[in-house]
Design an enzyme around this catalytic site. Sequence first.
Site, PDB file in Angstrom:
ATOM      1  N   GLY A  97       0.829  -1.217   0.000  1.00 10.11           N
ATOM      2  CA  GLY A  97       0.000   0.000   0.000  1.00 10.11           C
ATOM      3  C   GLY A  97       0.852   1.251   0.000  1.00 10.11           C
ATOM      4  N   GLY A 118       2.660   3.782   1.392  1.00 12.57           N
ATOM      5  CA  GLY A 118       3.225   4.009   2.717  1.00 12.57           C
ATOM      6  C   GLY A 118       3.717   5.430   2.902  1.00 12.57           C
ATOM      7  N   ARG A 119       3.933   6.095   1.798  1.00 15.92           N
ATOM      8  CA  ARG A 119       4.377   7.492   1.917  1.00 15.92           C
ATOM      9  C   ARG A 119       3.847   8.337   0.764  1.00 15.92           C
ATOM     10  NH1 ARG A 119      10.431   7.942  -0.211  1.00 15.92           N
ATOM     11  NH2 ARG A 119      10.520   6.079  -1.485  1.00 15.92           N
ATOM     12  N   ARG A 156      -1.655  -0.771  -9.816  1.00 17.76           N
ATOM     13  CA  ARG A 156      -0.499  -1.631 -10.091  1.00 17.76           C
ATOM     14  C   ARG A 156      -0.931  -3.076 -10.236  1.00 17.76           C
ATOM     15  NH1 ARG A 156       3.202   1.580  -6.998  1.00 17.76           N
ATOM     16  NH2 ARG A 156       2.126   3.544  -6.628  1.00 17.76           N
ATOM     17  N   ASP A 185       4.405  -4.524  -7.396  1.00 16.16           N
ATOM     18  CA  ASP A 185       3.751  -3.311  -6.888  1.00 16.16           C
ATOM     19  C   ASP A 185       4.315  -2.063  -7.540  1.00 16.16           C
ATOM     20  OD1 ASP A 185       5.975  -4.356  -5.164  1.00 16.16           O
ATOM     21  OD2 ASP A 185       5.857  -2.348  -4.324  1.00 16.16           O
TER      22      ASP A 185
HETATM   23  P1  AMP Z   1       9.059   0.784  -3.343  1.00 15.51           P
HETATM   24  O1  AMP Z   1       9.412  -0.611  -3.755  1.00 15.51           O
HETATM   25  O2  AMP Z   1      10.228   1.651  -3.032  1.00 15.51           O
HETATM   26  O3  AMP Z   1       8.145   1.424  -4.340  1.00 15.51           O
HETATM   27  O4  AMP Z   1       8.256   0.717  -1.946  1.00 15.51           O
HETATM   28  C1  AMP Z   1       7.757  -0.461  -1.388  1.00 15.51           C
HETATM   29  C2  AMP Z   1       6.776  -0.167  -0.280  1.00 15.51           C
HETATM   30  O5  AMP Z   1       7.408   0.497   0.821  1.00 15.51           O
HETATM   31  C3  AMP Z   1       5.596   0.701  -0.661  1.00 15.51           C
HETATM   32  O6  AMP Z   1       4.474   0.200   0.013  1.00 15.51           O
HETATM   33  C4  AMP Z   1       5.992   2.058  -0.146  1.00 15.51           C
HETATM   34  O7  AMP Z   1       4.871   2.870   0.108  1.00 15.51           O
HETATM   35  C5  AMP Z   1       6.720   1.701   1.129  1.00 15.51           C
HETATM   36  N1  AMP Z   1       7.672   2.733   1.548  1.00 15.51           N
HETATM   37  C6  AMP Z   1       8.820   3.059   0.937  1.00 15.51           C
HETATM   38  N2  AMP Z   1       9.447   4.047   1.596  1.00 15.51           N
HETATM   39  C7  AMP Z   1       8.685   4.366   2.667  1.00 15.51           C
HETATM   40  C8  AMP Z   1       8.792   5.318   3.739  1.00 15.51           C
HETATM   41  N3  AMP Z   1       9.826   6.150   3.849  1.00 15.51           N
HETATM   42  N4  AMP Z   1       7.788   5.343   4.644  1.00 15.51           N
HETATM   43  C9  AMP Z   1       6.744   4.520   4.553  1.00 15.51           C
HETATM   44  N5  AMP Z   1       6.583   3.616   3.579  1.00 15.51           N
HETATM   45  C10 AMP Z   1       7.543   3.520   2.640  1.00 15.51           C
HETATM   46 MG    MG Z   2       6.561   1.330  -5.078  1.00 19.28          MG
END
Ligand code: AMP
Ligand code: MG
Length: 494
Positions: A90, A92-93, A183, A252
């Site tokens: 989901g 997360g940021r 996604r 994702d």
């Molecule tokens: P990514 O593969 O970098 O697109 O991120 C994978 C997951 O980690 C996604 O659900 C993002 O929303 C979450 N995420 C990445 N960085 C952060 C952060 N600094 N704080 C919270 N959630 C994060």
């Molecule tokens: Mg991502």
Amino acid sequence: MPSMSPIPFDNSYARLPERFYAPRAPTPVAAPRLIRLNRSLAESLGLDPDWLAGPDGVAALAGNQIPAGATPLAAAYAGHQFGQFVPQLGDGRAILLGEVIDRVGQRRDIQLKGSGPTPFSRRGDGRAALGPVLREYLVSEAMAALGIPTTRALAAVATGEPVVRETLLPGAVLTRVASSHIRVGTFQFFAVRGDIEGLRALADHVIARHYPEAVGVEKPYRALLEGVVARQSELVARWLLVGFVHGVMNTDNMSVAGETIDYGPCAFLDVYDPRTVFSSIDQHGRYAYGEQPRIALWNLTRLAETLLPLLAADETEAVAEAEAAAVGYGPRFETAYHAGLNAKLGLTEVRDGDPALAGDLLKRMAENQADFTRTFRALCAASAHPEADAAVRDLFVDPTAYDAWAQSWRPRLAQEARDSAATEAAMRRVNPAFIPRNHRVEAMIAAAVERDDFAPFEELLTVLSRPYDDQPAMVRYAEAPEGGGVGYRTFCGT
Ligand code: AMP
Ligand code: MG
């Protein structure tokens, strides 16, 4: 009299069932400062750039004010991360403010990234550091200028707050625009829960939004899968043709709309080597440059699995439908990739022997540490002026490796119906002079982070907005790094 909202939202995702997302407002930041607004993108979205650059606009772009009509939410999704299934990821940021209909009638998401924690943040802080925000802004805009489907960058705002990473870094918020942020992992979220009604609602939403050709046909979900397969196969071909390595092709991070999304540890090849991996976390090279076509198919197979309950009531029949849709991937990828390679070599239609001719060049480039972008750009002049061969052969450790290949290329070029000036001009429209060179991107980030100096960011953006034009005053941005960039590493965009 009520004033019209400065952003004319129409939020279709927020109208989906509640379990699709968590309503969530951005968390305000201490001292928002606009780093950059993409004025032409704002205009194409029907937004007023002067409002966006003013105090209320900047407050909205920082997450300090919720503009009228926004329904801020964090989307739920799942995903395979480096092959491991995670049933709940989901946003997360990231927070979706809402959607607008742009000047050409296309629905576009407006999303803040780095805007504070959400129920999906797990252990993360919900924030983004300035460096990765500038990287995503620059690279996504460069991809758009190269003509490759991508999310866009509308704005970058400094938060005035530090984020804690290995060190303390300045924080920033990116405003991202996409056809949607749905996604492969969004489909997986419902499939793993056995939520067929959710899955159907999602599929219908995606069809209406991205695949209108699948509306009302006999097998809409099969048509949806075929549509995603087609767009992804072509997208990955486009990546290879400019030397782009996404770096983290988790399910994702793959958009069902066929746009490049979630720029993290992405980077462009300097020297050509299909085994190139830039991301420090990709220790086994799963997402290496040359693996991308295979991984895209792997991800699409995961998407196909989620759709089985919609494809047919009988499971065997559903699997047959899914397989029939997925087999289109290989031929579509090959066609797009070889047509693209041919265009890069100045050849119009793909004839027998052309894929081998292109493959032979790439093999020689890999063996001779030839710079990918410079080699193809130098071939443009060489196509029309054999005396320009010198500039190409200099890019090869053993220049005779190029000479031997050119002896096969020239007779093939001579079969073209176009005159040589037309061929050269066409080659210049597909072989960029300028890509976001890793050493330039790093220097740009260092200037911004260490010295609060955004001049290199602005200059790089300007150069990269016209990647196919020779810009003689800017040749330094076309130069390869010392040592061919071998060993360059990127770190995940968190
Ligand atoms: P990514 O593969 O970098 O697109 O991120 C994978 C997951 O980690 C996604 O659900 C993002 O929303 C979450 N995420 C990445 N960085 C952060 C952060 N600094 N704080 C919270 N959630 C994060
Ligand atoms: Mg991502």
